[in-house]
Scaffold this motif. Structure first.
Motif, PDB file in Angstrom:
ATOM      1  N   SER A 243      -2.237  -8.607   4.050  1.00 31.31           N
ATOM      2  CA  SER A 243      -2.451  -7.058   4.402  1.00 31.31           C
ATOM      3  C   SER A 243      -3.150  -6.845   5.889  1.00 31.31           C
ATOM      4  N   GLY A 244      -3.727  -8.034   6.311  1.00 30.20           N
ATOM      5  CA  GLY A 244      -4.408  -7.881   7.718  1.00 30.20           C
ATOM      6  C   GLY A 244      -6.003  -7.397   7.563  1.00 30.20           C
ATOM      7  N   LEU A 245      -6.200  -7.730   6.490  1.00 31.28           N
ATOM      8  CA  LEU A 245      -7.931  -7.469   6.509  1.00 31.28           C
ATOM      9  C   LEU A 245      -8.730  -8.552   6.963  1.00 31.28           C
ATOM     10  N   ILE A 246      -8.116  -9.734   7.036  1.00 34.37           N
ATOM     11  CA  ILE A 246      -8.841 -10.938   7.533  1.00 34.37           C
ATOM     12  C   ILE A 246      -8.071 -11.761   8.479  1.00 34.37           C
ATOM     13  N   SER A 247      -8.801 -11.987   9.628  1.00 38.94           N
ATOM     14  CA  SER A 247      -8.062 -12.876  10.594  1.00 38.94           C
ATOM     15  C   SER A 247      -8.042 -14.450  10.171  1.00 38.94           C
ATOM     16  N   TYR A 248      -7.024 -14.957  10.565  1.00 41.24           N
ATOM     17  CA  TYR A 248      -6.836 -16.431  10.328  1.00 41.24           C
ATOM     18  C   TYR A 248      -6.092 -17.186  11.526  1.00 41.24           C
ATOM     19  N   VAL A 249      -6.197 -18.568  11.274  1.00 42.99           N
ATOM     20  CA  VAL A 249      -5.486 -19.280  12.473  1.00 42.99           C
ATOM     21  C   VAL A 249      -4.448 -20.441  11.795  1.00 42.99           C
ATOM     22  N   GLN A 250      -3.192 -20.294  12.516  1.00 45.81           N
ATOM     23  CA  GLN A 250      -2.010 -20.907  11.751  1.00 45.81           C
ATOM     24  C   GLN A 250      -1.415 -21.570  12.942  1.00 45.81           C
ATOM     25  N   TYR A 251      -1.524 -22.660  13.170  1.00 45.17           N
ATOM     26  CA  TYR A 251      -0.820 -23.659  14.306  1.00 45.17           C
ATOM     27  C   TYR A 251       0.626 -23.336  14.270  1.00 45.17           C
ATOM     28  N   VAL A 252       1.124 -23.767  13.178  1.00 46.44           N
ATOM     29  CA  VAL A 252       2.797 -24.093  13.066  1.00 46.44           C
ATOM     30  C   VAL A 252       3.137 -22.872  11.796  1.00 46.44           C
ATOM     31  N   GLN A 253       4.165 -22.236  12.081  1.00 48.59           N
ATOM     32  CA  GLN A 253       4.856 -21.487  11.227  1.00 48.59           C
ATOM     33  C   GLN A 253       5.126 -22.070   9.763  1.00 48.59           C
ATOM     34  N   ASN A 254       4.708 -21.433   8.727  1.00 42.84           N
ATOM     35  CA  ASN A 254       4.752 -21.952   7.407  1.00 42.84           C
ATOM     36  C   ASN A 254       3.816 -23.040   7.087  1.00 42.84           C
ATOM     37  N   GLY A 255       2.851 -23.408   8.178  1.00 42.16           N
ATOM     38  CA  GLY A 255       1.715 -24.400   8.146  1.00 42.16           C
ATOM     39  C   GLY A 255       0.519 -24.124   7.539  1.00 42.16           C
TER      40      GLY A 255
END
Length: 76
Positions: free
Chosen positions: A27-39
């Motif tokens: 929902s966009g309430l928390i920021s995150y890091v994802q290096y690869v899509q579906n990773g």
């Protein structure tokens, strides 16, 4: 570079379930890091602190009346 926190560790630090953490992420309430899509998804300490600040609400003052009923007017 900041230390990256896994989903399981972040949920444990926040005191919420992984499902609740994922819902907040989607929902966009928390920021995150994802290096690869579906990773793998990681969080930063700053992102977790920002989420806590967003979800913290001030306590409301106690209402004067103990019930929701209106007081009857006194007849003379």
């Amino acid at each position: 570079m900041e230390k990256l926190i896994s989903r399981k560790e972040a949920a444990k630090l926040l005191g919420i379930s992984i499902a609740t953490l994922d819902a907040a992420r989607n929902s966009g309430l928390i920021s995150y890091v994802q290096y690869v899509q579906n990773g793998c998804v990681y969080f930063t300490d700053a992102g977790l602190q920002e989420y806590i600040a967003k979800c913290t609400h001030r306590a409301k003052p106690v209402e004067k009346s103990a019930t929701y009923r209106k007081l009857r007017s006194v007849r003379a």
